[in-house]
Scaffold this motif. Structure first.
Motif, mmCIF file in Angstrom:
data_model
loop_
_atom_site.group_PDB
_atom_site.id
_atom_site.type_symbol
_atom_site.label_atom_id
_atom_site.label_comp_id
_atom_site.label_asym_id
_atom_site.label_seq_id
_atom_site.Cartn_x
_atom_site.Cartn_y
_atom_site.Cartn_z
ATOM 1 N N MET A 1 0.854 -1.172 0.000
ATOM 2 C CA MET A 1 0.000 0.000 0.000
ATOM 3 C C MET A 1 0.895 1.228 0.000
ATOM 4 N N SER A 2 0.571 2.164 -0.833
ATOM 5 C CA SER A 2 1.384 3.361 -0.955
ATOM 6 C C SER A 2 0.599 4.573 -0.459
ATOM 7 N N LEU A 3 1.212 5.333 0.424
ATOM 8 C CA LEU A 3 0.590 6.540 0.944
ATOM 9 C C LEU A 3 1.238 7.760 0.309
ATOM 10 N N ASP A 4 0.454 8.811 0.151
ATOM 11 C CA ASP A 4 1.005 10.058 -0.367
ATOM 12 C C ASP A 4 1.022 11.109 0.748
ATOM 13 N N LYS A 5 1.565 12.291 0.413
ATOM 14 C CA LYS A 5 1.691 13.351 1.406
ATOM 15 C C LYS A 5 0.338 13.807 1.926
ATOM 16 N N ALA A 6 -0.680 13.818 1.065
ATOM 17 C CA ALA A 6 -2.010 14.269 1.490
ATOM 18 C C ALA A 6 -2.599 13.311 2.529
ATOM 19 N N THR A 7 -2.397 12.015 2.314
ATOM 20 C CA THR A 7 -2.904 11.028 3.275
ATOM 21 C C THR A 7 -2.171 11.152 4.602
ATOM 22 N N VAL A 8 -0.862 11.361 4.559
ATOM 23 C CA VAL A 8 -0.086 11.540 5.785
ATOM 24 C C VAL A 8 -0.550 12.793 6.518
ATOM 25 N N ALA A 9 -0.821 13.857 5.784
ATOM 26 C CA ALA A 9 -1.302 15.091 6.407
ATOM 27 C C ALA A 9 -2.660 14.858 7.078
ATOM 28 N N LYS A 10 -3.528 14.077 6.420
ATOM 29 C CA LYS A 10 -4.841 13.795 7.004
ATOM 30 C C LYS A 10 -4.698 12.940 8.265
ATOM 31 N N ILE A 11 -3.822 11.919 8.223
ATOM 32 C CA ILE A 11 -3.584 11.070 9.397
ATOM 33 C C ILE A 11 -3.034 11.913 10.548
ATOM 34 N N ALA A 12 -2.093 12.793 10.249
ATOM 35 C CA ALA A 12 -1.509 13.652 11.278
ATOM 36 C C ALA A 12 -2.573 14.570 11.877
#
Length: 95
Positions: A1-12
């Motif tokens: 599974m590959s995450l992008d910066k937008a997903t990391v920002a949402k998780i954060a």
């Protein structure tokens, strides 16, 4: 599974963690590797394997359920900074 910066920002954001923009790409790679490992674990055959809480067989030590020396209220209250009418006295915390 590959995450992008937008997903990391949402998780954060959901975790209420401040992650600087320049670290999001690196964190996306690390989280992707973790999720890949979790996906690998899903491939392990577990059919017929009993659930366990430890890899070492253990039994809890048990003691007999007997009444021990009770009725030592005065000895217990001797350790209290303040005792009143056979109870621990504590300051009032609710107005």
């Amino acid at each position: 599974m590959s995450l992008d910066k937008a997903t990391v920002a949402k998780i954060a954001h959901l975790a209420r963690i401040k992650v600087p923009e320049d670290e999001q790409e690196h964190l996306a790679g690390e989280l992707s590797r973790i999720l890949d490992f979790v996906e690998q674990l899903a491939e392990v055959e577990t059919e017929g394997v009993q659930p366990m809480s430890s890899v070492v067989a253990q039994k809890l030590r048990r003691r007999p359920d007997v009444v021990t020396d009770g009725n030592i209220r005065d000895k217990v209250l001797a350790n209290a900074p303040d005792g009143a009418e056979g109870f621990f006295a504590v300051p009032k915390v609710v107005e």
